[in-house]
Design a protein around this motif. Structure first.
Motif, mmCIF file in Angstrom:
data_model
loop_
_atom_site.group_PDB
_atom_site.id
_atom_site.type_symbol
_atom_site.label_atom_id
_atom_site.label_comp_id
_atom_site.label_asym_id
_atom_site.label_seq_id
_atom_site.Cartn_x
_atom_site.Cartn_y
_atom_site.Cartn_z
ATOM 1 N N ALA A 65 0.872 -1.178 0.000
ATOM 2 C CA ALA A 65 0.000 0.000 0.000
ATOM 3 C C ALA A 65 0.906 1.224 0.000
ATOM 4 C CB ALA A 65 -0.914 0.011 1.223
ATOM 5 N N GLY A 66 0.725 2.064 -0.983
ATOM 6 C CA GLY A 66 1.554 3.256 -1.060
ATOM 7 C C GLY A 66 1.437 3.927 -2.409
ATOM 8 N N TYR A 67 2.559 4.512 -2.822
ATOM 9 C CA TYR A 67 2.580 5.326 -4.028
ATOM 10 C C TYR A 67 3.594 4.797 -5.030
ATOM 11 C CZ TYR A 67 0.142 8.468 -0.886
ATOM 12 O OH TYR A 67 -0.757 9.013 0.010
ATOM 13 N N LEU A 68 3.276 4.947 -6.280
ATOM 14 C CA LEU A 68 4.182 4.615 -7.368
ATOM 15 C C LEU A 68 4.623 5.953 -7.974
ATOM 16 C CD1 LEU A 68 4.009 1.783 -9.785
ATOM 17 C CD2 LEU A 68 4.098 4.049 -10.774
ATOM 18 N N LEU A 69 5.940 6.176 -8.000
ATOM 19 C CA LEU A 69 6.445 7.482 -8.421
ATOM 20 C C LEU A 69 7.163 7.466 -9.762
ATOM 21 C CD1 LEU A 69 7.802 8.651 -4.956
ATOM 22 C CD2 LEU A 69 5.568 9.109 -5.992
ATOM 23 N N ARG A 70 7.485 6.255 -10.277
ATOM 24 C CA ARG A 70 8.164 6.140 -11.574
ATOM 25 C C ARG A 70 7.411 5.145 -12.447
ATOM 26 N NH1 ARG A 70 13.943 4.998 -9.638
ATOM 27 N NH2 ARG A 70 13.360 3.033 -10.542
#
Length: 196
Positions: A65-70
Motif C-alpha cells: 500500500a503506497g505510491y508509485l512514483l516512476r
C-alpha cells in the motif's frame, strides 16, 4: 511532491485491514509506502524493487500500500505517476506456491479477482497480473487531482481498496495459507508496529 504524500498515515490506515501482516517500509525503485508481510516471515521485500530474488525455498505473501512514483517501477502496469497503489503479492513469481495461488485455472487469486470485479462498480478496478510482482493490483493516477486534495483522495482510495481485499476474503486466506517451516522465522517476535 513527496512532502504532500503522507506515507506514515498509509501504514496506520492499512494496519486494521491487514492485521497479522508486518509492515516493511519501502522507499526505493519508484515505490514509496509499505509492504505488509505475514508475521513470522523474514522480510526480503526491501530487495524487490532492486529485483533481487527471494531466498531459495522462501515464500512471501502479503500486500503493498503506497505510491508509485516512476513509470517502470512495476513493469506492465501502464502507470501514469504519481499513483496510489494497492496490491497483493505471492513470491517468488513462478514458484509452485505462486502457480497454485495465482496462475492455475480456478486459483484463489483468480477467483478473488472475479469476485472483486463484481464489487467494483467504477474504475479503477483491480487487475490480475499472472507474472507480476503484484499479482492483484489496483492503482489510480493522481495527476488530475488537485494537489491540495492528495491526502484526502489517496486516503479514500486506500480505504476502499483495502476494504475490498478484506471483504473478498483474500487477506484472511493469505493469513491461513500454510508456509513451509524453513520460511517461518520471526526475527523480532514483536507484535507492535514499529514502522508506522
Amino acid at each position: 511532491m513527496l512532502a504532500r504524500l503522507d506515507v506514515p498515515s498509509v501504514c496506520s490506515l492499512a494496519e486494521p485491514y491487514l492485521r497479522g501482516f508486518q509492515p516493511v517500509r519501502e522507499n526505493r525503485g519508484g515505490l514509496y509506502g509499505y509492504w505488509f508481510l505475514r508475521r513470522g516471515e523474514r522480510p526480503a521485500v526491501a530487495s524487490f524493487s532492486a529485483k533481487k530474488p527471494v531466498a531459495k525455498g522462501a515464500t512471501e505473501m502479503g500486500f503493498f500500500a503506497g505510491y508509485l512514483l516512476r513509470p517502470g517501477a512495476i513493469p506492465g502496469l501502464g502507470a501514469q505517476p504519481p499513483e496510489c497503489l494497492v496490491g497483493a503479492c505471492i513470491l517468488p513469481v513462478g514458484s509452485a506456491r505462486h502457480r497454485a495461488l495465482v496462475t492455475t485455472k480456478g486459483s484463489l487469486v483468480r477467483k478473488i479477482h472475479v469476485y472483486i470485479g463484481w464489487l467494483t462498480h467504477r474504475p479503477p478496478r483491480f487487475t490480475l497480473f499472472e507474472d507480476g510482482l503484484l499479482a492483484l493490483v489496483r492503482h489510480s493516477s493522481m495527476s488530475a487531482w488537485p494537489r491540495g486534495k492528495y491526502r484526502h483522495l489517496s486516503r479514500n482510495f486506500f480505504i476502499e481498496s483495502l476494504a475490498w481485499l478484506v471483504r473478498s476474503g483474500l487477506v484472511g486466506k493469505l493469513l491461513a495459507e500454510r508456509v513451509p517451516r524453513a520460511a517461518r522465522t520471526d526475527p523480532s517476535g514483536a507484535k507492535s508496529n514499529p514502522f508506522c
